[in-house]
Design a protein around this motif. Sequence first.
Motif, PDB file in Angstrom:
ATOM      1  N   ASP B   4       0.836  -1.201   0.000  1.00 33.20           N
ATOM      2  CA  ASP B   4       0.000   0.000   0.000  1.00 33.20           C
ATOM      3  C   ASP B   4       0.873   1.255   0.000  1.00 33.20           C
ATOM      4  N   ALA B   5       1.905   1.205   0.821  1.00 37.21           N
ATOM      5  CA  ALA B   5       2.765   2.390   0.921  1.00 37.21           C
ATOM      6  C   ALA B   5       3.422   2.688  -0.422  1.00 37.21           C
ATOM      7  N   ALA B   7       2.299   1.842  -3.406  1.00 35.81           N
ATOM      8  CA  ALA B   7       1.283   2.347  -4.331  1.00 35.81           C
ATOM      9  C   ALA B   7       0.985   3.809  -4.043  1.00 35.81           C
ATOM     10  N   ALA B   8       0.944   4.147  -2.739  1.00 35.78           N
ATOM     11  CA  ALA B   8       0.681   5.545  -2.374  1.00 35.78           C
ATOM     12  C   ALA B   8       1.820   6.440  -2.840  1.00 35.78           C
ATOM     13  N   MET B  11       1.466   7.145  -6.427  1.00 39.39           N
ATOM     14  CA  MET B  11       0.435   8.142  -6.639  1.00 39.39           C
ATOM     15  C   MET B  11       0.964   9.529  -6.276  1.00 39.39           C
ATOM     16  N   LYS B  12       1.692   9.624  -5.179  1.00 38.14           N
ATOM     17  CA  LYS B  12       2.263  10.919  -4.771  1.00 38.14           C
ATOM     18  C   LYS B  12       3.185  11.449  -5.856  1.00 38.14           C
TER      19      LYS B  12
END
Lengths: 241, 723
Positions: B4-5, B7-8, B11-12
Amino acid sequence: MIEIHGLTIKYGAAVAVDDLTFAVKPGQVTGFLGPNGAGKSSTMRAVVGLEAPHAGVALLDGRPYGMIGRPLEQVGALLDASAAHGGRTARAHVACVARSNGIGARRVAEVLELVGLAGVAGRRVGGFSLGMRQRLGIAVALLGDPGVLMFDEPVNGLDPEGIRWIRGLLRTLAGEGRTVLVSSHLMGEMEKTAAHVVLIGRGRLIEDASMASLVGRFGSLEDAYMELTEASVEFAAGGRA
Amino acid sequence: MIGDAIAAEWMKFRTLRSNHWLLAASLLSVLISMGVAAMVVRGFAGQDTADRLRFTGIGDGLGPGLQVALFVMGVLGALSMTAEHATGQIRTSLTAVPKRHVLLLAKVPVLLGVGLVAGQVLAFSMHYGAMAVLGGHAGHVLMDGRTLGTPLSEPGALRSVLLSGVAIGLVTLVGLGIGAVVRSTAGTLVVLIMIVLVLPTAAATLPQPWRARAGSVMFEGLVGDGLLPPVAALALLLAYPVAALSAGAVAIALRGRRTHPLIAGLAATGVLLATVVVAQPAQASDFPWKACKKEMECAAVQVPVDWDKPQGRKITLPLVRLPATGSHRRIGTVFALPGGPGGSGIEDLEKKGAAFAQLRQRFDVVSFTPRNGLDLGVLSKDCLLGGPWIRLPSNEAEFDRQAEVNRAAADKCRAKDPELFANLGSDSVARDVEAIRVALGEERLSFLGTSYGGVTATNYARLFPSRVRAMVLDGAVNLLDERRLRYQVMEGQLVKFAAWCAGTAECVLNDQDVVKVWREVASAKRIPVRGRQVSYDGFDVQIAAAPHFISPGADNFRWKELAKAIVLARAGDASGFADYVKAGTGSLKPPSPVGMNMTHCLDGVGFRDYADFTEARSRNKRLAPNYPQQELWHGLACPGWPEPPANPPRPLPSTGLPPLLGAASWTEPDVDALVRQVPGSATIRFEGHGHGLYLSAEPCTIGHVNRYLTWLKLPPPGAVCRS
């Protein structure tokens, strides 16, 4: 539930929080009060792991923040409205945070709608007013539908409509059985919103009592505050009148 | 959770417009590479041939563009961390991902993914852009053996471009790590500028070899052909981001306590230093070289006098070395084999060592006084320099008389050390070279065989083919040719001489039929030398004239002298020839030096018997009607020789040897035939007069030879060097 046990936070030689112990129970709004520099923000930062305490612990439902797998699902915090990169759109900002905790785009749209930013979701955060940034922070806090919520001065920069909205939101969240901790300097608002009060000064606990008992003893929350914190004020303006 | 981190973080990355602008800005590096190439082309096109050879190539074309790309991508990685701190975003990020190391590590795959893709795009764009600007000039061979631009087909070019792309990808992590330690954007930029721009520039100002050593551990120096072996260079390239990220992780772990960036910096330096120490280039063996004169080093080696008795008496051969300059990774040793026979390799390196300047970037250059060198000091040099006059025999009795004269001359010099005298063939010299190779500790040797040194070289190649890494035969003598091609050379030189003479008033035969006059004196019965008791016949004239025909000299001074001598001889006085022969040899007619024949005769140069001689004489009359007897001179020195021809010429094996490179001037057509015994070999032709082109510092030839010796790349078919 938030449990603070013997929390001590030092910045170099200065002691910001001194052996602080209290608990915040679910189902009611708890006001976190104290003069400037009392240690309120430090304490709240320690709860979400942004501050490493010198001694003591801060536990959420028995666990430290860092141990929670998807923390946003347990705890939502608005501590600092400026904690956002101005180059991103509001939607992107919330979406990035959501993604890091496995939360999807639908919920992102929901929270933006909830805080009233749906219309400006495509605008860059760098152009937001303080009030808009506050709402953005609240949206992030609500993302994971958490059982514990902490707000540091949430009405900062909000217009009267916003202030009333917050009051209603806090009461609703507490009514849903969540643990809600709010710090504020607006005594009038606090009196209308919170059912319990934790008062600290110079890093130490001064009072941990229900709103009813405080108002009963001193007449109003403001009077109670002034009386109890007389000795603990860090930054007093001018001389005595 | 880390998924998740990550993927985040992706996105960032992609929701920030400034990242897109930065990536676009990195394309500036392509413009810079092309701009530098354009400036090089402008400068190059304006130079003449000789100056062009001294140019420095632009290599794979990336040049300063690479530094720009590294800086921009390093900033990209750094901002991933420092912008969070600067904008306060870090507090939101840490609330969402409370484990700080997870937050740091989650940025790594995103930056690495973007960086590696962008890196390859940038690296290949810079390369193709620069090559496109260079256009046709790219393939021009320079003196150090490189080409002006190295297309991907050149050895090492593809690797260097690919690695540059990888480095551009890895530098994002270097930026990230530094950003995690320093936290402020400005501070991180300063550190990045130091690493990518300032330190490499400072390293380039140091004197050699420190310049090469410092440059070889700089981040961008690890992608090309540096001092470190490829595996070590790659390890160090990876060590940079690992060290930076470790420093960042240490800084994060120490946060809240008194974090000294110094501690994190020390952690990083520790990782880097450990890798650098482990990755040192291999040192050459500890052969006891000692500094002797100027930059040369001297040593000596003992070899058996008779290789059939290896435990027997030894002689000492002096060695000399021009060491590698250390500016590049050392490849090995080039052994320069002197000609003559009887020449001194030590004198070659002393007088002509400057020709090896570029080659010494990667090689030690070694030579020696061979066992048959006149300078060795065992047999008397004065005796060896002298020898009998050769007379052309007209019957067997005269042939036998010449044999007696030959024997007497040989015996005179041989008496000092008959055992050595019996072992002076080129095969023994080759075995000495092999003993030197073993003593030097080299797996294989690369060779430059000049003139008769080519015979030593071909003997070595025949005896020890697996020890030959590369072999250059420069103006090499081809004993297998039976001198057939040599005859065409003399005829050709006569034609050139006649053409020159007809075209200038400085030739005293200008208004005459040069060939006709020549034929007269070349077939004369007797031309006295005025004032002396000596006379020249046609054979003597041909022998005396041959060296002057072969090398006209600066401004054709020898041809002018030759013309005068021919005129004088035609008028009945051979002193034109006798004078310059005396000036050169101390004798009125050319002597056949014992020092030359003592090797020639063992190598089978001599006529076996009178029949062998007459057969050669009539064949040569057919092949060279105007110059029939010159090539008989060498063979007539060996009949009667006290030692048998123990090392007759033999062909090279066609397998087991690497392709060879020949270097030949106008007067050396038999070199190509010599090297073509090994398939894949080639010869670089020099369109002009010369002998021993490399040692004469002919720059175009030096370029091709260096290219072959360094990268084993041969010149394309039809390649020529022009004077």
